[in-house]
Design an enzyme around this catalytic site. Sequence first.
Site, PDB file in Angstrom:
ATOM      1  N   LYS A   1       7.203  -0.332   9.939  1.00 51.95           N
ATOM      2  CA  LYS A   1       8.072  -1.059   9.009  1.00 51.95           C
ATOM      3  C   LYS A   1       8.624  -2.341   9.650  1.00 51.95           C
ATOM      4  O   LYS A   1       8.345  -2.623  10.818  1.00 51.95           O
ATOM      5  CB  LYS A   1       9.210  -0.138   8.536  1.00 51.95           C
ATOM      6  CG  LYS A   1       8.700   1.092   7.787  1.00 51.95           C
ATOM      7  CD  LYS A   1       7.886   0.707   6.580  1.00 51.95           C
ATOM      8  CE  LYS A   1       7.624   1.832   5.601  1.00 51.95           C
ATOM      9  NZ  LYS A   1       7.006   3.048   6.115  1.00 51.95           N
TER      10      LYS A   1
HETATM   11  C1  LIG Z   1       7.634   3.146  -0.361  1.00 49.27           C
HETATM   12  C2  LIG Z   1       8.078   4.122   0.691  1.00 49.27           C
HETATM   13  N1  LIG Z   1       9.182   4.841   0.494  1.00 49.27           N
HETATM   14  C3  LIG Z   1       9.627   5.721   1.410  1.00 49.27           C
HETATM   15  C4  LIG Z   1       8.962   5.926   2.597  1.00 49.27           C
HETATM   16  C5  LIG Z   1       9.465   6.952   3.563  1.00 49.27           C
HETATM   17  O1  LIG Z   1       9.986   6.387   4.723  1.00 49.27           O
HETATM   18  P1  LIG Z   1      10.361   7.282   5.984  1.00 49.27           P
HETATM   19  O2  LIG Z   1       9.101   7.519   6.739  1.00 49.27           O
HETATM   20  O3  LIG Z   1      11.346   6.470   6.763  1.00 49.27           O
HETATM   21  O4  LIG Z   1      10.974   8.542   5.479  1.00 49.27           O
HETATM   22  C6  LIG Z   1       7.804   5.193   2.864  1.00 49.27           C
HETATM   23  C7  LIG Z   1       7.093   5.377   4.122  1.00 49.27           C
HETATM   24  O5  LIG Z   1       6.060   4.886   4.410  1.00 49.27           O
HETATM   25  C8  LIG Z   1       7.341   4.260   1.885  1.00 49.27           C
HETATM   26  O6  LIG Z   1       6.221   3.546   2.074  1.00 49.27           O
END
Ligand SMILES: Cc1ncc(COP(=O)(O)O)c(C=O)c1O
Length: 388
Positions: A186
């Site tokens: 990210k």
């Molecule tokens: C659009 C979206 N929402 C939520 C997430 C979840 O993030 P995390 O891995 O920090 O829980 C991701 C992870 O890739 C994502 O692409």
Amino acid sequence: MDKTENEVPFFVPWITEEDRKAVLEVLSSRWLTGGPKAKEFEKLFTTYTGAKYSVSVSSCTAALHLAMRALNIGPKEEVIVPVLTFAATANAPLFVGANPVFTDIDEKNFNISPKQIEERITKKTKAVIVVHYGGQPCDMKEIMEIAEDHNIEVVEDCAHALGALYQGKNVGTFGAVGCFSFYPTKIITTIEGGMATTHDKNFADRLQLLREHGMTKTAYARENNASWYYDVVDLGYNYRMNEVQAALGISQLKRIDEINEKRKEAARYYTQKLNGIEGIVVPNEEEDRTHLYHLYAIRVLREKFGIDRNELFKRLSAKGIAPSVHFTPLHLLTFYKEAGYGKQSFPVAERISKEIMSLPLFPTISRAQIDFVAKEIAENCKSKKLGK
Ligand SMILES: Cc1ncc(COP(=O)(O)O)c(C=O)c1O
């Protein structure tokens, strides 16, 4: 070939000497979790995004879950979500027994279609979760107007979009809550980690309470107030971000402008190189917003290009280039199919998902690496027409 040996990996985390120092400092301190670094990170995040309150958490998934809880969403209620997203977006309503209502996307930017949000609102709809796909904000003006007209909440899934602006305002400051991810690929990373932003003090307090077991006082607060007593007033979780993660987050956030500039620069160079290749559609940038290119998602149009996305993916992989695909529409994945969501049809997402390919992009990617990717794509085009 081992993925780590790729000439152009999909992503390379950018960890500096400063980042390492910040992490090591915490390891020599007394508070390893639930301490001052998480608070400092929250403060810095608030200043950066312009949100009034920031609550650090263990992941964006945790932030989305807490958002559902804090909005009091529960069984038999509906939450509208885009169908072209990561599983966590749709799982958040499922965690609280609510029903995710899948919705198609706009072809021009792969974001949820505002028109279709409106069509899917029923008496049971409590909220919509919008995803700023790949780092380009959704049509927030239109979405906020629809939400206000129908009295539903807006949750912004900003996992891809820290620092993206819509009409000059940061994502994560439009809806009731913004949820950010600091997973290694990210915009900035805390290895795993997330943040929830909001402009409502009571809502922020509720998020904080639910993050820490529903306890009225954290260990840090108890020690600082010389008082041992706490109560548990709600069903909470352990969704804390630890101090090592927070220290890394602070160090990364301090150079976010440089990180995002490098991403945008790499994306501009990709676009310059790929623009002339027949059958390749480069990402579209809307005029009233910034695109941060967490994902640089091209489309491969088989008829014009000569081969389809899957074949091009295979050929690039064989050359040591590691693209990726974001995403398979959720209703086509086994879990959601078995849960009864598979019979619906989302024509735009279904078509686009067969064409899209996210190209390697990270702040330290070199022009030579982009040249190599662009050359390999051009060589597979049936007209062999090279970009500029
Ligand atoms: C659009 C979206 N929402 C939520 C997430 C979840 O993030 P995390 O891995 O920090 O829980 C991701 C992870 O890739 C994502 O692409």
